[in-house]
Enzyme design. Sequence first.
Site, PDB file in Angstrom:
ATOM      1  N   GLU A  86       0.805  -1.068   0.293  1.00  0.00           N
ATOM      2  CA  GLU A  86      -0.264  -0.447   0.054  1.00  0.00           C
ATOM      3  C   GLU A  86       1.361   0.937   0.208  1.00  0.00           C
ATOM      4  OE1 GLU A  86      -0.479  -2.722   2.295  1.00  0.00           O
ATOM      5  OE2 GLU A  86      -2.351  -2.939   2.032  1.00  0.00           O
ATOM      6  N   LEU A  87       2.127   0.771   0.925  1.00  0.00           N
ATOM      7  CA  LEU A  87       2.861   2.221   0.529  1.00  0.00           C
ATOM      8  C   LEU A  87       3.193   3.512  -0.392  1.00  0.00           C
ATOM      9  CD1 LEU A  87       3.841   5.104   2.158  1.00  0.00           C
ATOM     10  CD2 LEU A  87       5.761   3.257   3.315  1.00  0.00           C
ATOM     11  N   LYS A 109      24.237   0.291  -0.345  1.00  0.00           N
ATOM     12  CA  LYS A 109      23.616  -1.290   0.335  1.00  0.00           C
ATOM     13  C   LYS A 109      24.335  -1.089   1.561  1.00  0.00           C
ATOM     14  CE  LYS A 109      24.626  -5.237  -1.146  1.00  0.00           C
ATOM     15  NZ  LYS A 109      23.260  -6.547  -0.799  1.00  0.00           N
ATOM     16  N   ILE A 131      27.163  -7.130 -23.499  1.00  0.00           N
ATOM     17  CA  ILE A 131      27.308  -7.718 -21.797  1.00  0.00           C
ATOM     18  C   ILE A 131      25.855  -9.110 -22.016  1.00  0.00           C
ATOM     19  CG2 ILE A 131      27.208  -7.595 -19.208  1.00  0.00           C
ATOM     20  CD1 ILE A 131      29.561  -6.386 -20.519  1.00  0.00           C
ATOM     21  N   SER A 148      21.877  -8.285 -22.709  1.00  0.00           N
ATOM     22  CA  SER A 148      20.296  -7.604 -22.434  1.00  0.00           C
ATOM     23  C   SER A 148      20.151  -6.813 -22.948  1.00  0.00           C
ATOM     24  CB  SER A 148      20.183  -7.742 -21.051  1.00  0.00           C
ATOM     25  OG  SER A 148      20.838  -7.184 -20.614  1.00  0.00           O
ATOM     26  N   ASP A 157      27.720 -14.904 -15.914  1.00  0.00           N
ATOM     27  CA  ASP A 157      27.358 -13.788 -15.025  1.00  0.00           C
ATOM     28  C   ASP A 157      27.727 -13.795 -13.465  1.00  0.00           C
ATOM     29  OD1 ASP A 157      27.558 -12.190 -17.516  1.00  0.00           O
ATOM     30  OD2 ASP A 157      24.609 -12.749 -17.262  1.00  0.00           O
ATOM     31  N   GLU A 167      29.368  -8.373  -3.696  1.00  0.00           N
ATOM     32  CA  GLU A 167      28.512  -8.235  -2.573  1.00  0.00           C
ATOM     33  C   GLU A 167      28.399  -9.835  -1.758  1.00  0.00           C
ATOM     34  OE1 GLU A 167      25.105  -7.103  -5.085  1.00  0.00           O
ATOM     35  OE2 GLU A 167      23.913  -8.378  -3.891  1.00  0.00           O
ATOM     36  N   HIS A 224      23.922   3.207 -17.312  1.00  0.00           N
ATOM     37  CA  HIS A 224      23.597   3.193 -16.166  1.00  0.00           C
ATOM     38  C   HIS A 224      22.086   5.063 -16.936  1.00  0.00           C
ATOM     39  CE1 HIS A 224      25.911   0.803 -14.536  1.00  0.00           C
ATOM     40  NE2 HIS A 224      25.051   0.243 -13.467  1.00  0.00           N
TER      41      HIS A 224
END
Length: 742
Positions: A17-18, A110, A419, A421, A587, A593, A682
């Site tokens: 909902e938020l 992160k 790369i 896609s 990949d 991470e 990006h």
Amino acid sequence: MNQTAVLGFPRIGEKRELKTALENYWKGNTSLNELTDVASELRLKHWNLQRNAGIKTVAVNDFSFYDNTLDLMVALGAQPERFRDIADETQHYFTMARGDETHTAMEMTKWFNTNYHTIVPELHKTFEFGAINAKKILGEFKEAKDNGFQGSIQLIGPITFLGLSRCDKEVTLALFDPLLGQYNKLLGAIIALDKNVEIVMHEPSLSIGIDTQVLSLLKIAYERLGTLSQNLSVATYFEHSCEATAVLVHTPIKGLVLDFVHGVKNSDSLESLGKSDKHVTIGIIDGRNVWKNNLQQSLKTLEYIETYIPKERLTIGVSCSLLHVPYSLKHEENLDTNVKELLAFAQEKLDELSLLGKAFFSHETIPFPSHPKAAVDEAVQNRLGALNPNDFKRSHPFSVRQMSARDTFDLPPLPTTTIGSFPQTAEVRKVRQEFKKGLISKETYEETMKKMIASCVAFQESIDLDVLVHGEFERNDMVEYFGEQLNGFAFSQNGWVQSYGSRCVKPPLLYGDVSRPHPMTLNWSLYAQSLTDRPMKGMLTGPVTILNWSFVRDDQPRSVTAMQIALAIRDEVNDLQRAGITMIQVDEAAFKEGYPLRRENRSAYEKWALESFLLSTAVADKETQIHTHMCYSEFTDIIKTIEAMDADVISIETSRSGNRLLQIFKETGYTQEVGPGVYDIHSPRIPSVEEMEQQIYLLLEVLPSSQLWINPDCGLKTRGWSETEAALRNMVEATKAVRETL
Ligand code: GLN
Ligand code: ZN
């Protein structure tokens, strides 16, 4: 007495909902009042859930319209100077988060090892804090109180706040005192409202292992803050925090909240905690994962802890905020019952907490439901058991493979590729969704995908790229696509977790032994290869990335699960090469991470992460060229591991940092081939031919042309076709111009 507590609840709401409310507000479709009404309803609902589970003091200030670190910046008067021209409070807040025409948004990072992204404070040596603003905190506390709830205020603490800001030592030291002054004022304002209010300072930075200098700051901070409030605790999570606990027990704080799921080593602190006067909250319900708690075992742990710390000084809690798990299992009608049986989302975790509380604090015996077990796949287990060292090693060394590749592929120097896609247009998404919903037939779906592949291949040929890809139109997501086809994975309907702001992700549930019932990419790759004489790169996601982007079973070590995935990918690599696809990219976007928070755990991770990549790729013959791709450029401390992955070609993200980061490959005498991204995908900006030529020359200053590939930074799926076409065309042209001069 039944003391249970949580550090936060998923604020996005049962049905997100938020998210809806925020996005409507941002679009200008609804008023601020409508947005704050939704927020207030959600808070009340979540407090009610906590109360119904027997939690007396509910988490307050865990709510946020965007991010808790950003909220804290407002509270502390720590907003960056560059936004101070925006007078309207709400606009000011959302502009810091999202940017506008004249302000770039603040950076995100992160939140430790979760997939939640928090906003990075922008501090510098002469930063001047503005006035504190306790409005949100006090407002939510009063809101709870007016509705009959007792609230415990959740705040990020000063050490973590400074840690998130990535300041160097000098700036940290310069700002420490003024920052503490701001915290003092803020706590003062809170205490003025109610001097007994419970305050929990979240300090996950203490769990990553801190040096003596930070430990001394920690002491100063909590000497002061602990004196100010008589009801202040410090919470650490995601790992143990023994070094910090040793300091904190000697400060006047009331208690500590410790993670006993991901920081079992916290038990080393039990003795000193027992001798101290501190109250201890035992985080034993996993706030980071989705599996049912083994209540019987947890009860034993609690009883063990009680031999050090008396019950009166114990609370049972969650390992971290429940923000990191989905809301509720209530809406999972489609999940297989055997899988559902294994799961507990946030709401179910409250019930577990309640049950455990009853069992521990009352003296009756509470019957626990028996702990469910994932089904075992003997074939998978046997195959893992039968592995031998050769399965992890390519049959020929790189130098031999490189000669063979030069023969087979006959590529020009500085080969160009992408790369994987290509743009995921609205049309691509629509077709996939229609197929998923059963609105179009398999035949229609495959025909449409083939058309897209064909035009993508034709485009790549037309601009004269050397190594082609099929475009990944069939993939919604690079992990989900594989998970959907592998045994051992399940997908929830509503298992959303917040990633940042209003954005949520729905990670796969990796619940059982992994195996591959059929080839996953072979047909698409073969079709694409049938359209061209140029090499067609097969495109797979690696085991470590699949693991790191899923909710992973916790009944066996992650390393074992990683090896199972590796075997499935290995079979795919083998099928591809047998069928003639002899250039294959695996990949590992999330390899880095997955690194553990604590340095001392690194080498163990490196060992099995490396082994699982090797297991998935070492089946490649001498004639097969293995590529890998990693979405970042900081390799300085992991270069030896990267090298040991033994990929023939690695593509990395470097365009935003120039050739500085490439140096490390040179310095360490890295011999395999490297494709440093020559432009940033990006942004929609189209770099000119000259610009990319310059970039290539910069690369050539570091590595010889025999070692270099030319490609963009990452996959192109978030870009539009027009900018993609133009940018790739320029990239090929720039490469050709440079080749002339070699
Ligand atoms: N092959 C993937 C793509 O191009 C890689 C994505 C990634 O590294 N995140 O989309
Ligand atoms: Zn990438």
